[in-house]
Design an enzyme around this catalytic site. Structure first.
Site, PDB file in Angstrom:
ATOM      1  N   SER A 227       0.853  -1.185   0.000  1.00  9.24           N
ATOM      2  CA  SER A 227       0.000   0.000   0.000  1.00  9.24           C
ATOM      3  C   SER A 227       0.888   1.233   0.000  1.00  9.24           C
ATOM      4  O   SER A 227       2.085   1.146   0.235  1.00  9.24           O
ATOM      5  CB  SER A 227      -0.897   0.004   1.238  1.00  9.24           C
ATOM      6  OG  SER A 227      -0.271   0.715   2.278  1.00  9.24           O
ATOM      7  N   LYS A 228       0.271   2.370  -0.263  1.00 11.64           N
ATOM      8  CA  LYS A 228       1.089   3.566  -0.411  1.00 11.64           C
ATOM      9  C   LYS A 228       1.777   3.968   0.893  1.00 11.64           C
ATOM     10  O   LYS A 228       2.725   4.746   0.876  1.00 11.64           O
ATOM     11  CB  LYS A 228       0.264   4.708  -1.001  1.00 11.64           C
ATOM     12  CG  LYS A 228      -0.783   5.311  -0.092  1.00 11.64           C
ATOM     13  CD  LYS A 228      -1.279   6.618  -0.711  1.00 11.64           C
ATOM     14  CE  LYS A 228      -2.096   7.434   0.262  1.00 11.64           C
ATOM     15  NZ  LYS A 228      -3.528   7.290   0.096  1.00 11.64           N
ATOM     16  N   ARG A 229       1.327   3.424   1.979  1.00 10.32           N
ATOM     17  CA  ARG A 229       1.956   3.756   3.265  1.00 10.32           C
ATOM     18  C   ARG A 229       3.194   2.904   3.547  1.00 10.32           C
ATOM     19  O   ARG A 229       3.979   3.197   4.428  1.00 10.32           O
ATOM     20  CB  ARG A 229       0.951   3.596   4.409  1.00 10.32           C
ATOM     21  CG  ARG A 229       0.190   4.874   4.674  1.00 10.32           C
ATOM     22  CD  ARG A 229      -1.002   4.649   5.586  1.00 10.32           C
ATOM     23  NE  ARG A 229      -2.183   5.259   5.014  1.00 10.32           N
ATOM     24  CZ  ARG A 229      -3.040   4.649   4.208  1.00 10.32           C
ATOM     25  NH1 ARG A 229      -2.868   3.381   3.909  1.00 10.32           N
ATOM     26  NH2 ARG A 229      -4.078   5.290   3.715  1.00 10.32           N
TER      27      ARG A 229
END
Ligand code: GLU
Length: 456
Positions: A227-229
């Site tokens: 995920s982008k995190r």
């Protein structure tokens, strides 16, 4: 020239995710491999998120990775506009075709796509209601990665929403048709849409393109896709962390693809990747992101640079960290960087690696201090060495080594027994570049000054 036309069709959100970058790269590689065209199409139907700034992040990221597009924003081309937000007219025209062919109907203010086949009603557990289903012929997709995938659509689906906006399925297919796309290479998460898309291609009387659904990228550890995190997920971060674009590109090309030739090193020139890249080398199984592997590749790329290029890239990181300023002596900086280059895992790690070359007030690592004093008093070891180095007139690595060697022999010990204390006194650390070249680069004045301070 080949007739291959592939596209990368992102919906810019302000981040350039590694999964998107990999999709872009695979399309680009396939175009370059086949001599076809790589098209950038912006699926900017979400006005809130698809801002100019988001577009800039995406295009900067693609350019940074060296993924040039033959048609699209800034590049032009015969199939524009390349923004979905500017293609309303085209969608209206295509929709008319379906309406005229009797493949649509209106319900609840929306326009629906009508599947072909026998209709029946069935109680739907999920919707808790009777729904009309269709016994449609199954859609068979000969996926270039996954092989034969069969799926039946059994529910009509919306083409144009109540608010008048055409849905993703319609605009995506219309664009692929009107842009003459021959191969659709995209993430496996889209496989569930593909049967709808194939139904639409057929309704338009057009042969569907070849589909190649590429595996997901899983996060470093644990289940789930990146995920982008997750650390390492955003291309723009690699740029600011001083990774080399060629290294990142090389690494991403191996996320779900491999050249299957038992090579020793995964470091590959882009020309070689282009030559070898093809669908049979794409894995069915998911890929897993591995930061260590990426760092290792980046280290190899950094090592391969000539020292001038390395210095050019490194200087901004050293300035930013306050390690050097404009007064730094150019020759000295080059000498330090030549020494530290092979040790650098990334440019962002460089300030820490070489700070002591530029200041006498470096930190003395406490653990190292304790370890060294345990063996013998470093002051006792270093006092005669200071005298020796002070008096020695030739301060090259070899000459210093010889002098130390002679002295150690006279004392009946191995020359290496002096090294940990010497390195610690001069740098405050336990590791670093080779010690003798390090002394040479530091130069007699610094070495003497630091040993004096250490002994005081
Ligand atoms: N805009 C879609 C996405 O970003 C494109 C899907 C496709 O490549 O067809 O996932």
């Amino acid at each position: 020239m080949s007739n291959v036309r592939v596209r990368f069709a992102p919906s810019p959100t302000g981040f350039f995710h590694i999964g998107s970058a990999r999709t872009a790269l695979f399309n680009w590689l396939y175009a370059r491999h086949t001599g076809g065209k790589f098209i950038l199409r912006i699926e900017d139907t979400d006005k809130e998120r698809n801002t100019n700034e988001a577009l800039r992040v995406l295009m900067d990221g693609m350019r940074w990775l060296g993924l040039d597009w033959d048609e699209g924003p800034d590049a032009g081309g015969d199939c524009g506009p390349y923004f979905q937000s500017q293609r309303q007219q085209i969608y209206t025209t295509y929709l008319k075709q379906l309406i005229e062919a009797g493949r649509t109907y209106e319900k609840d203010g929306a326009v629906w796509f009508k599947l072909e086949g026998e209709r029946y009603t069935q109680y739907d557990e999920y919707k808790k209601a009777e729904v009309e289903k269709v016994r449609a012929a199954p859609v068979v997709i000969q996926d270039a990665v996954r092989g034969k995938v069969e799926r039946s659509e059994e529910l009509d689906f919306v083409l144009v929403r109540k608010d008048g906006n055409p849905v993703f399925h319609l605009v995506n297919v219309v664009d692929d048709i009107s842009m003459g796309i021959t191969h659709v290479i995209r993430g496996e998460d889209h496989l569930s849409n593909t049967s709808k898309h194939v139904e639409l291609f057929r309704a338009f009387g057009v042969d569907p393109p070849v589909f190649a659904h590429i595996p997901l990228i899983l996060k470093q550890s644990g289940p789930g896709k990146m995920s982008k995190r997750d650390q390492g997920a955003l291309i723009e971060d690699y740029e600011s962390r001083g990774f080399l674009p060629a290294a990142v590109r090389n690494y991403i090309s191996l996320l779900g693809w491999n050249p299957k030739d038992d090579r020793e090193s995964e470091k590959m020139e882009i020309e070689e990747i282009i030559e070898l890249f093809d669908f049979p080398g794409i894995n069915k199984g998911n890929a897993r992101f591995d930061e260590q592997k990426l760092s290792a590749l980046n280290t190899e790329y950094l090592r391969a640079l000539n020292v001038e290029s390395f210095a050019f890239l490194a200087a901004p990181f050293l300035i930013e960290a306050g390690t050097i300023d404009a007064t730094v002596e150019e020759d000295y900086l080059q000498a330090v960087l030549r020494l530290c280059q092979p040790k650098a895992r990334s440019l962002e790690s460089l300030p820490e690696l070489c700070r002591y070359f530029f200041t006498d007030s470096y930190l003395m690592d406490e653990k190292t201090a304790a370890k060294i004093s345990k063996k013998s008093d470093p002051k006792v070891i270093l006092t005669p060495i200071l005298t020796l180095l002070k008096a020695h007139d030739c301060f090259t690595a070899d000459a210093i080594y010889e002098a130390l060697q002679d002295y150690s022999e006279s004392q009946g010990v191995k020359v290496f027994s002096y090294f940990p204390a010497l390195r610690f006194a001069l740098s405050g650390q336990s590791g670093g570049p080779d010690l003798m070249p390090m002394l040479e680069v530091l130069g007699r004045a610094r070495v003497v000054r630091r040993l004096q301070a250490f002994l005081a």
